[in-house]
Write an enzyme that holds these catalytic residues in place. Sequence first.
Site, PDB file in Angstrom:
ATOM      1  N   GLU A  26      -5.393  -4.705  10.947  1.00  0.00           N
ATOM      2  CA  GLU A  26      -4.428  -3.611  11.065  1.00  0.00           C
ATOM      3  C   GLU A  26      -4.747  -2.800  12.309  1.00  0.00           C
ATOM      4  OE1 GLU A  26      -2.368  -2.676   7.189  1.00  0.00           O
ATOM      5  OE2 GLU A  26      -4.109  -1.386   7.241  1.00  0.00           O
ATOM      6  N   ASN A  61       0.869  -1.177   0.000  1.00  0.00           N
ATOM      7  CA  ASN A  61       0.000   0.000   0.000  1.00  0.00           C
ATOM      8  C   ASN A  61       0.911   1.234   0.000  1.00  0.00           C
ATOM      9  OD1 ASN A  61      -1.860   2.001   0.404  1.00  0.00           O
ATOM     10  ND2 ASN A  61      -2.292   1.477   2.542  1.00  0.00           N
ATOM     11  N   LYS A  65       0.054   4.218  -0.421  1.00  0.00           N
ATOM     12  CA  LYS A  65      -0.651   5.424   0.071  1.00  0.00           C
ATOM     13  C   LYS A  65      -0.433   6.577  -0.921  1.00  0.00           C
ATOM     14  CE  LYS A  65       0.210   3.680   4.663  1.00  0.00           C
ATOM     15  NZ  LYS A  65       0.016   3.882   6.077  1.00  0.00           N
ATOM     16  N   HIS A 104      -9.562   1.120   4.938  1.00  0.00           N
ATOM     17  CA  HIS A 104      -8.279   1.395   5.597  1.00  0.00           C
ATOM     18  C   HIS A 104      -8.520   2.427   6.703  1.00  0.00           C
ATOM     19  CE1 HIS A 104      -4.177   2.700   6.302  1.00  0.00           C
ATOM     20  NE2 HIS A 104      -3.787   1.579   5.716  1.00  0.00           N
ATOM     21  N   GLY A 130       2.253   2.639  10.681  1.00  0.00           N
ATOM     22  CA  GLY A 130       3.188   3.746  10.461  1.00  0.00           C
ATOM     23  C   GLY A 130       3.887   4.232  11.724  1.00  0.00           C
ATOM     24  N   SER A 171       3.370  -1.738  10.598  1.00  0.00           N
ATOM     25  CA  SER A 171       4.817  -1.674  10.847  1.00  0.00           C
ATOM     26  C   SER A 171       5.535  -3.003  10.595  1.00  0.00           C
ATOM     27  CB  SER A 171       5.093  -1.158  12.261  1.00  0.00           C
ATOM     28  OG  SER A 171       4.625   0.168  12.397  1.00  0.00           O
ATOM     29  N   GLU A 223      -6.931   4.902   7.619  1.00  0.00           N
ATOM     30  CA  GLU A 223      -6.732   6.316   7.237  1.00  0.00           C
ATOM     31  C   GLU A 223      -7.973   6.870   6.558  1.00  0.00           C
ATOM     32  OE1 GLU A 223      -3.040   5.697   5.173  1.00  0.00           O
ATOM     33  OE2 GLU A 223      -2.089   5.251   7.095  1.00  0.00           O
TER      34      GLU A 223
HETATM   35  C1  PEP Z   1      -0.807   0.353   6.102  1.00  0.00           C
HETATM   36  O1  PEP Z   1      -0.884   1.534   5.798  1.00  0.00           O
HETATM   37  O2  PEP Z   1      -1.708  -0.419   5.759  1.00  0.00           O
HETATM   38  C2  PEP Z   1       0.347  -0.093   6.869  1.00  0.00           C
HETATM   39  C3  PEP Z   1       0.348  -1.302   7.355  1.00  0.00           C
HETATM   40  O3  PEP Z   1       1.364   0.817   7.008  1.00  0.00           O
HETATM   41  P1  PEP Z   1       2.811   0.538   7.706  1.00  0.00           P
HETATM   42  O4  PEP Z   1       3.318  -0.769   7.165  1.00  0.00           O
HETATM   43  O5  PEP Z   1       3.631   1.696   7.291  1.00  0.00           O
HETATM   44  O6  PEP Z   1       2.558   0.467   9.173  1.00  0.00           O
END
Ligand code: PEP
Length: 253
Positions: free
Chosen positions: A168, A9, A11, A93, A174, A213, A95
């Site tokens: 998630e 992803n 983003k 997601h 992040g 992460s 976000e």
């Molecule tokens: C995500 O945005 O779905 C995600 C898992 O981001 P990160 O790996 O940066 O934590």
Amino acid sequence: MDSRIIIANWKMNGSAEMVANIVPAIVGFKVPGVRSVLCPPAIFLRSVAEMIGSAEVFLGGQNCSTEKSGAFTGEISPEMLGNVGCRYVIIGHSERRQCYFETNGVVGKKFVNAMEAGLIPICCVGETGEERSKGLTREVINGQIDSLFTALGESTSKVNLEFLIAYEPVWAIGTGESASPDLASETHIMIRDRVAQHNAVVAETIKILYGGSVNEKNAGSFFEKGEIGGALIGGASLKPHSFNEIRKLAAGA
Ligand code: PEP
């Protein structure tokens, strides 16, 4: 072991130049037995589609509309994503839930709309840090899962029930602070149980991925857990070396 799925992803990151550098480095790194999915910003979907052309790497959108077509300025329908070569689309997601106020109801509509267009939704669920500390994790995630099935029940269409769930935890996205593999695995089992209350057949086969992460240093410890069917990767997916190492670990565990 069934093949794992590793999803990038990106983003709202990248540029035409970055696409030209990153995509060949990923596509050229063959990892048999792992399904890899790239979800670049929508503006780059077509150029990424032209560059992948391999059965092993698939394309996905990061979002889609609740609607099929019409006066919805700035929106992209799931059918349009399919037109440019997408097989997958991320929905719900955190976000989008947090920055664009997408409710469970909106996510449910996107879920059905995506499957009606023949896409495989990657449905993100997860609790915030505050919800976890208040002991609300189960309630929040159950509500997110229930809304998918509620939307399906309200739809008159018959869809091919193929979708993924990505667990998630919002506090892990992040932040560099991933969930422990044990916690992720326990939550995956909880998610599968909830899916089973709606549809036992789907619960048996659905892949549940972990996201938050994940990087090349910790990915292996997640893949040691049989319950973890793959990973949704944000930051590390922008670094081809890291992303490829994660794909390799997914193949080997
Ligand atoms: C995500 O945005 O779905 C995600 C898992 O981001 P990160 O790996 O940066 O934590």
